[in-house]
Structure formats: C-alpha cells, structure tokens
Scaffold this active site. Structure first.
Site, PDB file in Angstrom:
ATOM      1  N   HIS A  69      -7.177   9.875  -2.279  1.00 13.73           N
ATOM      2  CA  HIS A  69      -6.600   9.799  -0.925  1.00 13.73           C
ATOM      3  C   HIS A  69      -7.516  10.421   0.149  1.00 13.73           C
ATOM      4  O   HIS A  69      -7.706   9.850   1.220  1.00 13.73           O
ATOM      5  CB  HIS A  69      -5.224  10.480  -0.934  1.00 13.73           C
ATOM      6  N   LYS A  89      -2.385   6.260  -4.386  1.00 16.23           N
ATOM      7  CA  LYS A  89      -3.469   7.204  -4.083  1.00 16.23           C
ATOM      8  C   LYS A  89      -3.182   8.566  -4.718  1.00 16.23           C
ATOM      9  O   LYS A  89      -2.027   9.007  -4.732  1.00 16.23           O
ATOM     10  CB  LYS A  89      -3.621   7.375  -2.565  1.00 16.23           C
ATOM     11  N   ASP A  94       0.839  -1.193   0.000  1.00 18.94           N
ATOM     12  CA  ASP A  94       0.000   0.000   0.000  1.00 18.94           C
ATOM     13  C   ASP A  94       0.878   1.250   0.000  1.00 18.94           C
ATOM     14  O   ASP A  94       1.638   1.487   0.949  1.00 18.94           O
ATOM     15  CB  ASP A  94      -0.900   0.013   1.238  1.00 18.94           C
ATOM     16  N   TYR A 130       3.400   9.910  -0.158  1.00 17.35           N
ATOM     17  CA  TYR A 130       4.371   9.354   0.794  1.00 17.35           C
ATOM     18  C   TYR A 130       5.813   9.679   0.383  1.00 17.35           C
ATOM     19  O   TYR A 130       6.743   9.496   1.161  1.00 17.35           O
ATOM     20  CB  TYR A 130       4.191   7.843   0.966  1.00 17.35           C
TER      21      TYR A 130
HETATM   22  N1  LIG Z   1      -5.345   6.394   3.375  1.00 14.75           N
HETATM   23  C1  LIG Z   1      -4.842   7.104   4.360  1.00 14.75           C
HETATM   24  O1  LIG Z   1      -5.149   8.293   4.571  1.00 14.75           O
HETATM   25  C2  LIG Z   1      -3.889   6.442   5.287  1.00 14.75           C
HETATM   26  C3  LIG Z   1      -3.299   5.260   4.909  1.00 14.75           C
HETATM   27  N2  LIG Z   1      -2.411   4.630   5.740  1.00 14.75           N
HETATM   28  C4  LIG Z   1      -1.832   3.351   5.260  1.00 14.75           C
HETATM   29  O2  LIG Z   1      -1.933   2.384   6.306  1.00 14.75           O
HETATM   30  C5  LIG Z   1      -0.625   1.969   6.688  1.00 14.75           C
HETATM   31  C6  LIG Z   1      -0.571   1.614   8.164  1.00 14.75           C
HETATM   32  O3  LIG Z   1      -0.910   2.711   8.981  1.00 14.75           O
HETATM   33  P1  LIG Z   1       0.145   3.432   9.928  1.00 14.75           P
HETATM   34  O4  LIG Z   1      -0.469   4.711  10.357  1.00 14.75           O
HETATM   35  O5  LIG Z   1       1.429   3.441   9.236  1.00 14.75           O
HETATM   36  O6  LIG Z   1       0.193   2.582  11.227  1.00 14.75           O
HETATM   37  P2  LIG Z   1       0.230   1.047  11.751  1.00 14.75           P
HETATM   38  O7  LIG Z   1      -0.997   0.861  12.546  1.00 14.75           O
HETATM   39  O8  LIG Z   1       0.532   0.115  10.660  1.00 14.75           O
HETATM   40  O9  LIG Z   1       1.448   1.132  12.767  1.00 14.75           O
HETATM   41  C7  LIG Z   1       2.755   1.351  12.336  1.00 14.75           C
HETATM   42  C8  LIG Z   1       3.634   1.532  13.569  1.00 14.75           C
HETATM   43  O10 LIG Z   1       3.639   0.336  14.355  1.00 14.75           O
HETATM   44  C9  LIG Z   1       4.958  -0.207  14.438  1.00 14.75           C
HETATM   45  N3  LIG Z   1       4.778  -1.671  14.324  1.00 14.75           N
HETATM   46  C10 LIG Z   1       4.576  -2.395  13.201  1.00 14.75           C
HETATM   47  N4  LIG Z   1       4.382  -3.689  13.472  1.00 14.75           N
HETATM   48  C11 LIG Z   1       4.475  -3.822  14.808  1.00 14.75           C
HETATM   49  C12 LIG Z   1       4.370  -4.926  15.685  1.00 14.75           C
HETATM   50  N5  LIG Z   1       4.097  -6.148  15.225  1.00 14.75           N
HETATM   51  N6  LIG Z   1       4.528  -4.692  17.021  1.00 14.75           N
HETATM   52  C13 LIG Z   1       4.775  -3.441  17.482  1.00 14.75           C
HETATM   53  N7  LIG Z   1       4.865  -2.353  16.689  1.00 14.75           N
HETATM   54  C14 LIG Z   1       4.726  -2.545  15.373  1.00 14.75           C
HETATM   55  C15 LIG Z   1       5.736   0.417  13.304  1.00 14.75           C
HETATM   56  O11 LIG Z   1       7.105   0.539  13.633  1.00 14.75           O
HETATM   57  P3  LIG Z   1       8.337   0.137  12.671  1.00 14.75           P
HETATM   58  O12 LIG Z   1       8.006   0.520  11.282  1.00 14.75           O
HETATM   59  O13 LIG Z   1       9.459   0.958  13.241  1.00 14.75           O
HETATM   60  O14 LIG Z   1       8.546  -1.326  12.840  1.00 14.75           O
HETATM   61  C16 LIG Z   1       5.074   1.790  13.216  1.00 14.75           C
HETATM   62  O15 LIG Z   1       5.598   2.659  14.189  1.00 14.75           O
HETATM   63  C17 LIG Z   1       0.247   3.159   6.275  1.00 14.75           C
HETATM   64  O16 LIG Z   1       1.609   2.839   6.270  1.00 14.75           O
HETATM   65  C18 LIG Z   1      -0.345   3.499   4.950  1.00 14.75           C
HETATM   66  O17 LIG Z   1       0.080   2.598   3.953  1.00 14.75           O
HETATM   67  C19 LIG Z   1      -2.139   5.149   6.996  1.00 14.75           C
HETATM   68  C20 LIG Z   1      -2.685   6.324   7.419  1.00 14.75           C
HETATM   69  C21 LIG Z   1      -3.612   7.090   6.588  1.00 14.75           C
HETATM   70  O1  LIG Z   2      -1.976   8.292   4.240  1.00 15.43           O
HETATM   71  C1  LIG Z   2      -1.579   8.985   5.134  1.00 15.43           C
HETATM   72  C2  LIG Z   2      -2.316  10.124   5.641  1.00 15.43           C
HETATM   73  O2  LIG Z   2      -3.519  10.297   4.949  1.00 15.43           O
HETATM   74  C3  LIG Z   2      -1.494  11.360   5.530  1.00 15.43           C
HETATM   75  O3  LIG Z   2      -1.065  11.514   4.204  1.00 15.43           O
HETATM   76  C4  LIG Z   2      -2.267  12.575   5.950  1.00 15.43           C
HETATM   77  O4  LIG Z   2      -2.772  12.376   7.226  1.00 15.43           O
HETATM   78  C5  LIG Z   2      -1.403  13.786   5.908  1.00 15.43           C
HETATM   79  O5  LIG Z   2      -0.346  13.660   6.793  1.00 15.43           O
HETATM   80  C6  LIG Z   2      -2.189  15.050   6.218  1.00 15.43           C
HETATM   81  O6  LIG Z   2      -1.749  15.805   7.085  1.00 15.43           O
HETATM   82  O7  LIG Z   2      -3.210  15.259   5.567  1.00 15.43           O
END
Ligand SMILES: NC(=O)C1=CN([C@@H]2O[C@H](COP(=O)(O)OP(=O)(O)OC[C@H]3O[C@@H](n4cnc5c(N)ncnc54)[C@H](OP(=O)(O)O)[C@@H]3O)[C@@H](O)[C@H]2O)C=CC1
Ligand SMILES: O=C[C@H](O)[C@@H](O)[C@@H](O)[C@H](O)C(=O)O
Length: 313
Positions: free
Chosen positions: A107, A76, A46, A51
């Site tokens: 997005h 996105k 994803d 990003y």
């Molecule tokens: N459409 C949108 O607006 C959005 C889309 N997204 C998508 O969703 C994905 C996931 O969401 P995100 O907000 O990144 O958060 P997550 O809920 O996936 O959490 C990520 C965090 O958790 C840590 N982590 C990962 N696996 C573990 C584990 N098994 N145990 C403990 N800690 C762990 C990672 O650390 P580390 O990497 O250091 O291991 C990182 O700090 C994004 O990366 C993106 O692709 C996210 C937000 C908004």
């Molecule tokens: O996918 C990730 C999130 O949507 C991120 O792109 C947004 O939350 C952005 O940081 C914002 O401030 O609008």
C-alpha cells in the site's frame, strides 16, 4: 459496452476501469459493489485491508451473481504488516471470501511498527507515525514474491512508489511489480514517473482519478469545456483521460447513477488529451492525498510542497 483491458507483465489482463472502495462505508459498499458488477458492468474492484470494509465488498461480489473468476480483485498490504505480508493477505482473503486476489499491492513504501497505540496508524509520543526503521523494503517485496509463488496473489505490485522507491527493490526483485498505483489526475499528471513505469513494463494505476472527496477538478473550466464538447460530464472526461493513455482508473462512488456514469469514459481526441496533460502547468498543480508519513518518499512535488520534511541529518 465492456471496458477495455490492458496486459500486465504476468500476461493476464486488467480492466482499465475499476470501482474504488476507500471511504465507502460498510453499510453502503455491498450495494455499490453489487450494482457496479451486476447492473453497470464493472469487472474490477479496488480494495485494501486498511479500508476496513473487505467483508462487505466480498458480500457485494457474491450478491452480483457473477462468477468470481470473471472479476478482477485488488487488495493492499497495510504498513503495519510489512513483516507479515501473508498474514495480512490471509485476513483479506477470509474477509473477501475468496482464496486468491488478482492483484496484491504494497500500500505504501513505509513499514509501521505493529502492536502500538493504534492498529493502523500507530504513533510515537510526539505524534509522528511509528515507522519501523529496522525493516527493509526489499524484505517486504520478498514476502510479496512468496505469496505470488503460492498462487494467493495472481499478480503483485506496489502503490505510492516514486522512482526512488522502485529503484530500491527492482535490482533485487525476482518478480517485477506488475503495477504502481499512485495519485493521478490532470492536477497531478506525474508525466516523468509514468514514462519511467512504461519503460519498465509496469502498468500505472490512477487513484483519486476524479480528484477525491470535494474534488476541485470537477469544477475546472477546461474539464467542463471538454465535457460540453462531448455532451457528457466532467467525471467522464477525467476518466477518459486515463483510458486514452492506457492508465487504469479507479473511480470510487457509492451512488448508483455515478457508478454507471463512471464506466462510460468520454472518447477524448488528441487535442483534449494535450489540454489536460498541460493543465497542472498553469498553476493548478495539486497533490490531494499526502498523509503525514514524516519520511521522504521521493516524489519531487511532495518534498517541495514541504508537506513532508527531509530526514534529520
Ligand atoms: N493506493 C492508495 O493509497 C489509494 C488508493 N485509492 C483508491 O482509488 C479510489 C478512488 O480514489 P478516491 O480518493 O476515492 O477518489 P475519486 O477520485 O474516485 O473520487 C471519489 C469522490 O467523488 C465522488 N464521485 C464519484 N463519481 C462522481 C461523478 N461521476 N461525479 C461527481 N462526483 C463523483 C464520490 O462520491 P460518492 O461516493 O458519494 O458518489 C466521492 O466523493 C479509492 O476509492 C481507492 O480504491 C485512493 C486513494 C489512495
Ligand atoms: O488508499 C487510501 C490511502 O492510501 C489511505 O489509506 C491513506 O492515505 C491513509 O488515510 C493515511 O493516512 O495514510
């Protein structure tokens, strides 16, 4: 063990677990993606234009040695490109080094003006985001339909759309969104929206399934208790909750051991799922991602939390 898939309304399959790449630094994400595909067995990545790491994601996919057609790639369209969807997609395709994405999402349901004081987050003199108020969301969707018909996106969908926003486009859409990617975890289960999406044949995708950076969910005692019962860790329980409901989960990690662990969801039973379903009702409700858009997006809790102001009369 291969991850189960679910069918999109296009007839194609989407793997229920995909590797998230938001905030994965360019210097770390190539190896994370390579490892995820080659060593851990992921077949779904994803990403997003916004990003700023899609070239490195593409490099990781190539280094994995797994053929492009076996990998499901999502990108996105960023808010400053609502008037130029295909241009945004073309940049993404070039960065990824491919000629199509498997899924392309809008997005956020908010268009921003291009050419302002920041390429991604242009602001007005008062500091608020520079919303393109003249632009209609349905016209963004019409452009999404065009890139779908051209074959550059094998499926199209939305992200951060409430029912209100979906109802703005659905009556005029000739291609229905295949998915809606929203924040989902036991502190923000969005039961009503999920039921609506399922009734419309739109697959829900869970972002921040682990609770994002410094997650409070990984320390939750109910989650810990279920993890103990299954001899696993909280992360596997949180991902298992989505998988049990046929919701796509997108855990992000750049840490090899976690990447490997996140594709082994705990096999939750009905009682576990029920406990997690009710967790937010016990005063734990929390929305973790709420950028200051300054417009109503139509999510009940966001409005109530007053993070987002109603429009001025
Ligand atoms: N459409 C949108 O607006 C959005 C889309 N997204 C998508 O969703 C994905 C996931 O969401 P995100 O907000 O990144 O958060 P997550 O809920 O996936 O959490 C990520 C965090 O958790 C840590 N982590 C990962 N696996 C573990 C584990 N098994 N145990 C403990 N800690 C762990 C990672 O650390 P580390 O990497 O250091 O291991 C990182 O700090 C994004 O990366 C993106 O692709 C996210 C937000 C908004
Ligand atoms: O996918 C990730 C999130 O949507 C991120 O792109 C947004 O939350 C952005 O940081 C914002 O401030 O609008």
């Amino acid at each position: 063990m291969a991850v189960r898939s679910v069918k999109l309304n296009t007839g194609k399959e989407i793997p229920l677990i995909g590797l998230g790449t938001w905030q994965s630094k360019p210097g770390e994400v190539t190896e994370a993606v390579r490892y995820a595909i080659k060593e851990a067995g992921y077949r779904h990545i994803d990403g997003a234009y916004a990003y700023g790491n899609e070239a490195e994601v593409g490099e990781g996919i190539r280094q994995s040695g797994v053929p492009r057609k076996e990998i499901f790639i999502t990108s996105k369209i960023w808010s400053t490109f609502h008037r130029r969807v295909e241009d945004c997609l073309d940049i993404t395709l070039e960065r990824l080094g491919t000629d199509y994405v498997d899924l392309l999402l809008v997005h956020w349901p908010v268009a921003l003006k291009e050419g302002g004081n920041h390429p991604l987050f242009p602001t007005r003199p008062d500091g608020s985001r520079d919303i393109d108020e003249e632009w209609k969301l349905i016209d963004t969707w019409k452009q999404m339909e065009e890139v779908y018909h051209k074959g550059k996106a094998k499926a199209i969908g939305v992200s951060n759309f409430s029912q209100l926003k979906l109802e703005e486009i659905l009556p005029h859409a000739t291609v229905k969104p295949a998915t809606n990617q929203i924040e989902l975890h036991p502190y923000l289960p969005q039961h009503k929206l999920i039921a609506y999406l399922k009734s419309q044949g739109i697959v829900p995708q869970a972002y921040s399934p682990l609770g994002s950076t410094n997650s409070p969910l990984l320390k939750d005692e109910v989650v810990a208790e279920i993890a103990k019962k299954h001899g696993t860790e909280p992360g596997a329980v949180l991902i298992g909750w989505h998988v049990a409901k046929d919701v796509v989960a997108l855990p992000k990690s750049v840490t090899a051991a976690r990447i490997a662990k996140n594709i082994q969801p705990a096999p939750l039973d009905e009682e576990d799922v029920k406990k997690l379903d009710g967790l937010a009702e016990g005063g734990k409700h929390q929305r973790l991602i709420s950028p200051p858009w300054g417009v109503v997006l139509g999510f009940d809790d966001w409005y109530k939390a007053d993070v987002q102001q109603p429009p001025k009369p």
